[in-house]
Structure formats: structure tokens, C-alpha cells
Write a protein that holds these residues in place. Sequence first.
Motif, PDB file in Angstrom:
ATOM      1  N   SER A  15      58.084  31.615   5.688  1.00 31.48           N
ATOM      2  CA  SER A  15      56.642  31.672   5.901  1.00 31.48           C
ATOM      3  C   SER A  15      55.953  30.883   4.798  1.00 31.48           C
ATOM      4  O   SER A  15      56.564  30.449   3.834  1.00 31.48           O
ATOM      5  CB  SER A  15      56.169  33.127   5.869  1.00 31.48           C
ATOM      6  N   ASN A 175      59.036  49.774   9.740  1.00 30.18           N
ATOM      7  CA  ASN A 175      58.650  48.423  10.152  1.00 30.18           C
ATOM      8  C   ASN A 175      57.148  48.243  10.137  1.00 30.18           C
ATOM      9  O   ASN A 175      56.619  47.230   9.658  1.00 30.18           O
ATOM     10  CB  ASN A 175      59.181  48.129  11.565  1.00 30.18           C
ATOM     11  N   GLN A 176      56.446  49.230  10.660  1.00 25.30           N
ATOM     12  CA  GLN A 176      54.990  49.128  10.740  1.00 25.30           C
ATOM     13  C   GLN A 176      54.333  49.217   9.366  1.00 25.30           C
ATOM     14  O   GLN A 176      53.335  48.541   9.107  1.00 25.30           O
ATOM     15  CB  GLN A 176      54.453  50.208  11.673  1.00 25.30           C
ATOM     16  N   GLY A 179      53.793  46.067   7.703  1.00 28.17           N
ATOM     17  CA  GLY A 179      52.760  45.177   8.221  1.00 28.17           C
ATOM     18  C   GLY A 179      53.003  44.624   9.601  1.00 28.17           C
ATOM     19  O   GLY A 179      52.180  43.855  10.113  1.00 28.17           O
ATOM     20  N   ASP A 180      54.123  44.997  10.249  1.00 24.72           N
ATOM     21  CA  ASP A 180      54.432  44.469  11.579  1.00 24.72           C
ATOM     22  C   ASP A 180      53.944  45.457  12.635  1.00 24.72           C
ATOM     23  O   ASP A 180      54.449  46.564  12.742  1.00 24.72           O
ATOM     24  CB  ASP A 180      55.943  44.246  11.708  1.00 24.72           C
ATOM     25  N   ARG A 181      52.979  45.050  13.431  1.00 26.61           N
ATOM     26  CA  ARG A 181      52.446  45.902  14.487  1.00 26.61           C
ATOM     27  C   ARG A 181      52.817  45.376  15.875  1.00 26.61           C
ATOM     28  O   ARG A 181      52.247  45.803  16.884  1.00 26.61           O
ATOM     29  CB  ARG A 181      50.918  45.991  14.364  1.00 26.61           C
ATOM     30  N   SER A 182      53.758  44.471  15.937  1.00 26.87           N
ATOM     31  CA  SER A 182      54.169  43.876  17.200  1.00 26.87           C
ATOM     32  C   SER A 182      55.161  44.784  17.928  1.00 26.87           C
ATOM     33  O   SER A 182      55.623  45.793  17.393  1.00 26.87           O
ATOM     34  CB  SER A 182      54.820  42.518  16.953  1.00 26.87           C
ATOM     35  N   ALA A 185      58.468  45.451  16.102  1.00 24.62           N
ATOM     36  CA  ALA A 185      58.525  46.533  15.122  1.00 24.62           C
ATOM     37  C   ALA A 185      58.829  47.864  15.776  1.00 24.62           C
ATOM     38  O   ALA A 185      59.375  48.765  15.130  1.00 24.62           O
ATOM     39  CB  ALA A 185      57.207  46.624  14.359  1.00 24.62           C
ATOM     40  N   LYS A 276      67.141  38.844  15.324  1.00 26.70           N
ATOM     41  CA  LYS A 276      65.858  38.229  15.001  1.00 26.70           C
ATOM     42  C   LYS A 276      65.337  37.575  16.270  1.00 26.70           C
ATOM     43  O   LYS A 276      65.958  36.660  16.801  1.00 26.70           O
ATOM     44  CB  LYS A 276      66.053  37.188  13.891  1.00 26.70           C
ATOM     45  N   ASP A 308      62.048  39.842   6.627  1.00 27.61           N
ATOM     46  CA  ASP A 308      61.050  40.844   6.985  1.00 27.61           C
ATOM     47  C   ASP A 308      61.738  42.162   7.336  1.00 27.61           C
ATOM     48  O   ASP A 308      62.926  42.205   7.658  1.00 27.61           O
ATOM     49  CB  ASP A 308      60.146  40.365   8.126  1.00 27.61           C
ATOM     50  N   GLN A 309      60.971  43.240   7.258  1.00 29.19           N
ATOM     51  CA  GLN A 309      61.520  44.582   7.431  1.00 29.19           C
ATOM     52  C   GLN A 309      62.058  44.805   8.837  1.00 29.19           C
ATOM     53  O   GLN A 309      63.080  45.478   9.022  1.00 29.19           O
ATOM     54  CB  GLN A 309      60.457  45.625   7.107  1.00 29.19           C
ATOM     55  N   THR A 310      61.392  44.269   9.844  1.00 31.42           N
ATOM     56  CA  THR A 310      61.825  44.497  11.220  1.00 31.42           C
ATOM     57  C   THR A 310      63.234  43.975  11.448  1.00 31.42           C
ATOM     58  O   THR A 310      64.058  44.622  12.106  1.00 31.42           O
ATOM     59  CB  THR A 310      60.831  43.849  12.196  1.00 31.42           C
TER      60      THR A 310
END
Length: 637
Positions: A15, A175-176, A179-182, A185, A276, A308-310
Motif C-alpha cells: 500500500s 479483522n474489523q 480497520g477492515d469492514r469489507s 473481514a 488473499k 493486513d489482519q484479514t
Amino acid sequence: MKKFSVVRWVPALFSAAALLVACGGGTGDAAPNAPLLSQVDSRVQPVEAVQDVARVKSRSATAAPSAAVVALEELATEKTQSVDSVGPRLVGQGRDVEATKSVSAMGALWKWRKAPAGGLVAAVSFSAEGAYGLRLGVLVQQLPGSAVVRVYTQAAPDKVFEISGQEILQLIERNQAAGDRSDAARTWWTPDTGGGEATLEVELPPGIAASTLQISVPQLSHIFANLSVPTEQEYQEQIQQNAKAIGDADTCNLDATCYNDGANERNAVARMVFVKGANAYLCTGTLLNDGSSSGKPYFLSANHCISDQTVASSLQTDWFFRSSSCNSGALQSSSTKKVGGAKLLYASADTDTSFLLLNDTPPAGAVFAGWDASAVAAGVSTIGLHHPRGDLLKLSYGAVVGQSTCTTISDTQFSCGGTSGNYYRVNWSQGTTEGGSSGSALFRNGKVVGTLYGGSAICTNKSSSDFYGRFDVAYNAALKNWLASAVSSGRAAVYRFYNSKTGAHFYTASAAERDFVIKTFPEFGYENIAFYAYPDASSGKDPVFRFYNATSGAHFYSGSVEERDYVITHFPEYRYEVVSWYAQKAEGNESSPIYRFYNAKTRAHFYTISAAERDFVIQVHKDFQYEGPMYYAWTSQ
């Protein structure tokens, strides 16, 4: 400045941000005045440290419910191409599953029947022609915390992987929180079944309607590479048939089992498989020791593998993944798979560092590798231990020849040059690295000093270089917050059970009591770790008291001295037992609230650290009166 066309990572994965600190604020457990260390020796995981309950359960084959069938055709050949030149190594292709893409579509396939414990159970079987393995992407909208989720194959319905709903909810919340709200997650990726079929089974607790389950499987990961290895007998049969036993590692790679060099360090290395974007990948990672030899499973790999955490939540690790004897080509019997994922603590593109805390306990005999946070001079001999193309563990001999600065050019290229920077330039005298080696550690004198970024080293050109992120730079930037302190958190797991007869939950911080309950009381379904707290008063935290209600058969827990004394005085049916663990009355210190409910019908209380489970109980269980946060504990060690 030289540009390389053959690399072991995909620069597009980075990123714009150079630094990520997730779920820990970058502070770790270091005490303000704790001595900081510049190097640490390795330690071996003792047998007594491994107190995990087996994830795979045995049961009667007739216990498996009849499963609806979802079948996918063979994966298009072009989907498996172009996997040789980049790392992480692609081994599985994401595929859409139209038949289970939504909650309603999935709901139409469940064939609910009554389970022996009194609830409901149903299953759906997924298959993909030609797959060597499947991982199902279970998208969770709503899931009871005391539901039991199972994964197995129709060929072996008596051997099942089990996980509780509350564990899946905790993974999603982790996961959330990062910061991942998709939808990604909220997706739990099932363990690889090792074959072309996987059955997903869900058992709901008594009193829970099937309509409360809202999950779907919109995607699965079709594993097109053979990640398994043969037994000695199977290997000999393949040799007679002129068939390659396992892996595609280039011929100059050295079997790590054949050498005394790295004999200790190799037990710290694990093959990584993770998801991923629904695709499955391979990398290599290394278990690290910390300044207090706490046994916390810190794990080092590459940012371009997991950033990332997810993605970290989908991690599987294969331990002792090496040959049974020198160049045997067969897997040694002690090889162990862990599927619990990890918590991402730190990720940085500056040194291509991914630093995680594994959710599973490493197996007995695993080594927590030592590390050295001083710079490595040119000319110093080093070794690499890695899984090229996912093959059995390989060893490379080389030396640091200088430092470099590396930058991204395109999705398949990067550029390294200069005589200083955050990366070591390494040339190999024996062996090499390939896709799948990404994230593996560089060792000097038995200690980790770098992490594999990429390069152009190949068997036929020993003058080509590989580049390793400098451990000393990553250490000074952030890793010291976890690794350098001589003080650890000291938190311990609190385990959770569900009693299907009474509808009440039981919690204990004692592994011995946990194992006794599992062995003695089959009506108590083990739901794994509920949260973390401190085991004794030396932590300076507040005691949590435990009572037993002989009338209801349920336990009651309180973090209040006043409430404890009130119960002792006014409720003689509650027998005070013990201080269960130590937490804190007020928020802070990265703690989370423990929410409490009371069921007037059963006269039992329920406790959860999960906000999602709290909301589910409020919405679905009208008999449970919400009493709010009672005290504060932790979601990780």
C-alpha cells in the motif's frame, strides 16, 4: 541501479502507507523501564507448554448428516499458469460459488435434522473436479456463539475439524478492529481438506431456530498445486513409476535434513499457506524468541506475503515440513499443521517485514529462533532456510555482500542499488531461493538477521543476488516493542464450555480443569478460548470470583468484591469456590469489556467478550437480560 525481471514478490501488494501497526498500537508488552536487549538466544518448545485441545475429533461416521451437494467443474488450465516467477507462490485459485452465494441460497440447501444434543444440524458438501484441496470462504452475517462448525470430507466423515461459533466471531472482530469492514473481514476460511471435496456442517444449540444462522459461501479457494507429501512407501512407489514425489524446487537446492548447519534453526521454520482475495499462496516464516523467553509465538515473515489482519487470520502453518532422512523425498512423521491463523502486530514495506502472533501454540520441539539486532558487515557468512515452491525445507549457503536500497517498479519488478539501505544483498555459494521462499529468515551464527524480500538468484547464475530486509532496521523501528523487553504480559487463556443440558456456560483458567471437564462431562461442549486474563495476584489486577449454584447447576462469576460479599450473605444456594483469574474493573491497557446477561428462567448468567455475540444474544435470546460490562479482560495474550 539494476532492474530485476525475476522476483519473489508482487510489488502491487504494497500500500502507499509504509507502516502498519494493527491490534496492538505498537506498544507491545514492554514495561517502561524494562531493559532492552540487542540479541536473544533460541529456546526449544517444551512438551508441557503445548496444552491445546485437539481440533480434529473422532466420531461415528453415521453421526454425519446427509449433505446437500454443490459441484464445480474442473478449473480452467490458464488459471494455474504464471506461478513460477513471483512470490508469494500462487497455489490456489479463487472461484465463485453461485449455488451458495447468498444467505438465502445457502439456506435453501440446509437439510436440518435434530442433533443428539437437542439442537439442529445440517451440512453442505462442496467439490471441485481436479482440486488437490479446498478452502471454503464462509461469509458470516449472523452466527450463534455456541454453534459448532465442522469441516470434513465425505470420504472420512468420522474425522472432523471443529470450531465454535464464538471463535469465528472473535476472528471477525479482530479483522474489523484492524480497520477492515469489507466482506473479506467477515469471511472465515476453512482448513484445507487435502482433496477435491469439503463438507461444511453446522450444529445449532438447543432452542436456536435455523433462521438465526445467516452464513453463505460465495467463494472457495481451489488448490491446484499438490501440497501434500508421500509416505516412505508411497515415495518408493513413485520412484519406481518415475513420478516426482513432491515440489518443484530447482535441482541445486539442498535438502536441509542432510546438513548439521541449521539443525537447530530449521525447527523454527514453517511453511505458510494463506488466502488473499480468495487465492491461496505459499510463503515461509520463522518463529522468534523474545527477551523473557515467554513462549509467546511471535512469527516473522514478509510484508508482501501478509500485510493486513484479514489475510493473517487465514494463515495455516506446516511445522517440521522436511524430509524424513537425507534426500528421502518423504515427509518426516513429526510434521504438524496448525490452522488457527494469527494476529498481525506490525507490517512495513520499508524492510518488507510482517510480524505476527500465532493463535495456535507451536508444537513441542519447535524452536523459538534467536535474533541479533546489530548490522551485518559485508563478507559475513550466512545461511537461509526456506520452502522454495512449497517444497520440503531447503538450506542455502551464502554471504552478505553489501547493503542496498530497494524500490518498486511494477507488479513484477523492483529495483535495488547503492551501497547502503534497508536491505542486505546476499549471494549464494550453494543453493538458491524461489517463489515460496519469500519471508524466510537469513541466519548468522544461528540468529535471525534478515527476511527474504526477493531477487534474481537462480541455480545457473551464482553471481545473481537476493535481497533481505534488515532485521536490525525493523527491530529499531518497532519489533523491539515486543521482542526486546525482559517483561512479558503474563496473561493466560480462559476457556469456555457450553452445557447442552442446562443451557449454561462454564469458564475456567485452568488447563487441568478444562481437560477434566472434557474427559468427564460429555454434555459440556468445549468452545475453546473465551478471552485472556491474569492467573494470579502478582499481576496487580482485580480478582474475579467464582460461585456454583447447586440449584441451577450453573456457575456465577463476579469482578466485584461488594457483589461477592452480597451473594455470600443473601444467596446461600450460591457456593463460593475460588478466585478464577485476575482482570480489571476499569477499561484501559488495551482491554475489552466482558458483557454479562442473566436468564431468569434458568437462573444462569452468560458472559462474552464479543460485541457481535452480545448483539446476537440481545436480538435472539429474549430470555436473557443484558446487564452490561462487568469487568475488563483481553482478546489476546
